[in-house]
Scaffold this motif. Structure first.
Motif, PDB file in Angstrom:
ATOM      1  N   LEU A  41      21.131 123.427 -33.919  1.00 51.97           N
ATOM      2  CA  LEU A  41      20.340 123.907 -35.042  1.00 51.97           C
ATOM      3  C   LEU A  41      19.647 122.773 -35.781  1.00 51.97           C
ATOM      4  N   PHE A  42      20.213 121.568 -35.682  1.00 50.07           N
ATOM      5  CA  PHE A  42      19.672 120.444 -36.436  1.00 50.07           C
ATOM      6  C   PHE A  42      19.170 119.315 -35.530  1.00 50.07           C
ATOM      7  N   ALA A  43      19.788 119.169 -34.356  1.00 48.74           N
ATOM      8  CA  ALA A  43      19.404 118.079 -33.453  1.00 48.74           C
ATOM      9  C   ALA A  43      18.570 118.550 -32.274  1.00 48.74           C
ATOM     10  N   GLY A  44      18.398 119.870 -32.133  1.00 49.93           N
ATOM     11  CA  GLY A  44      17.709 120.392 -30.963  1.00 49.93           C
ATOM     12  C   GLY A  44      18.651 120.489 -29.777  1.00 49.93           C
ATOM     13  N   VAL A  45      18.181 121.125 -28.716  1.00 52.08           N
ATOM     14  CA  VAL A  45      18.995 121.304 -27.512  1.00 52.08           C
ATOM     15  C   VAL A  45      18.840 120.074 -26.639  1.00 52.08           C
ATOM     16  N   LYS A  46      19.850 119.194 -26.691  1.00 50.63           N
ATOM     17  CA  LYS A  46      19.820 117.938 -25.948  1.00 50.63           C
ATOM     18  C   LYS A  46      21.023 117.882 -25.017  1.00 50.63           C
ATOM     19  N   PRO A  47      20.872 118.318 -23.762  1.00 46.23           N
ATOM     20  CA  PRO A  47      22.001 118.335 -22.824  1.00 46.23           C
ATOM     21  C   PRO A  47      22.501 116.926 -22.517  1.00 46.23           C
ATOM     22  N   THR A  48      23.808 116.820 -22.282  1.00 47.47           N
ATOM     23  CA  THR A  48      24.413 115.579 -21.807  1.00 47.47           C
ATOM     24  C   THR A  48      24.738 115.738 -20.321  1.00 47.47           C
ATOM     25  N   GLN A  49      25.425 114.771 -19.775  1.00 42.29           N
ATOM     26  CA  GLN A  49      25.822 114.826 -18.371  1.00 42.29           C
ATOM     27  C   GLN A  49      27.212 115.431 -18.184  1.00 42.29           C
TER      28      GLN A  49
END
Length: 270
Positions: A41-49
């Motif tokens: 909601l605040f950082a955006g959708v940022k997938p990790t590994q």
């Protein structure tokens, strides 16, 4: 996209549920949760590994509102009729505290102050941005996605108090889950989204969002004409007819088409 909040035994994290999940929320064996960096909601959708099998994680409430849960009463004509009420002329709002929120599988605590605890299955809207004076045609601009809610209600206290704060505000009275579906607009479906509630496996509520008296854009516009909605706030859109009592030991499961299902068991406070 299905955004989940989960834990593997340590701190809560967010992730994207990847894989086939049917309308009842049952995943196939290959479904995984890909961790996200921070709060989407605040950082955006940022997938990790990093990914986990869905079966190996514990799902939590997909959002803990930092501010409020705004609920709508009598938004289905048949439910208003079963409760003996006239239809409202405009959306009827009330608030549930954010401390009432629990997640999938968490117990609904039956407080000793009531002898008539009811389930109310509902579609829930999760807000994405600061929203004030939003026109109906702009409502989707401030909606992050949709999840499932149980607006647990102490029916006898509701009648006794002649207002909703205590009857709907106890800790554990707002189960949410199993995740937030972001690729969905209920307005796109002529037949609406099916909203079904099961008590110990028996179908009790069988409604559809097409029967909402006030649709979601109208609700967003009405609420934001009164109060500012903040990211992570949740709107409960009302419940179909068929509400009824739960007892300690009962399991209530709410299924909404294209989202999944939310199940909780009723437990004693002792």
């Amino acid at each position: 996209m299905r955004i989940a909040r989960f834990t593997t035994g340590d701190e809560p994290r967010f992730g994207v549920v990847m894989g086939d999940v049917d309308d009842l929320g049952q995943p196939d064996d290959d479904t995984v949760v890909v961790e996200l960096a921070g709060d989407p909601l605040f950082a955006g959708v940022k997938p990790t590994q990093t990914e986990h099998r869905l079966a190996d994680v514990r799902l939590l409430a997909p959002v803990i509102p930092r501010s409020k849960v705004v609920a709508i009463g009598r938004n289905y004509a048949a439910h208003a009729a079963e409760m003996g009420h006239d239809l409202p002329e405009e959306p009827m709002m009330f608030l549930k505290p954010n401390t009432s929120v629990i997640g999938p599988g968490d117990p609904i605590i039956y407080p000793p102050q009531t002898q008539n605890l009811h389930f109310e299955g509902e579609l829930a809207v999760v807000i994405s941005d600061v929203a004030r004076h939003i026109a109906p045609e702009r409502a989707t601009d401030v909606i992050f996605g949709y999840t499932i809610a149980n607006d647990v209600t102490a029916r006898d206290l509701q009648k006794k108090d002649v207002q909703f704060t205590r009857a709907k505000g106890f800790d554990s009275f707002c189960p949410l889950g199993p995740w937030i579906e972001t690729d969905l607009d209920p307005q796109d479906f002529a037949d609406g989204l099916a909203v079904q509630t099961y008590l110990n496996g028996d179908l009790k509520q069988d409604g559809s969002t097409k029967d909402l008296i006030f649709d979601i854009p109208t609700l967003v516009a009405h609420i934001t004409s009164v109060m500012t909605l903040l990211p992570g706030d949740v709107i409960l859109t009302g419940t179909p007819d068929g509400v009824g009592p739960m007892e300690v030991g009962d399991e209530v499961e709410i299924a909404i088409a294209r989202i999944g299902s939310l199940a909780n068991r009723v437990a004693s406070r002792d």
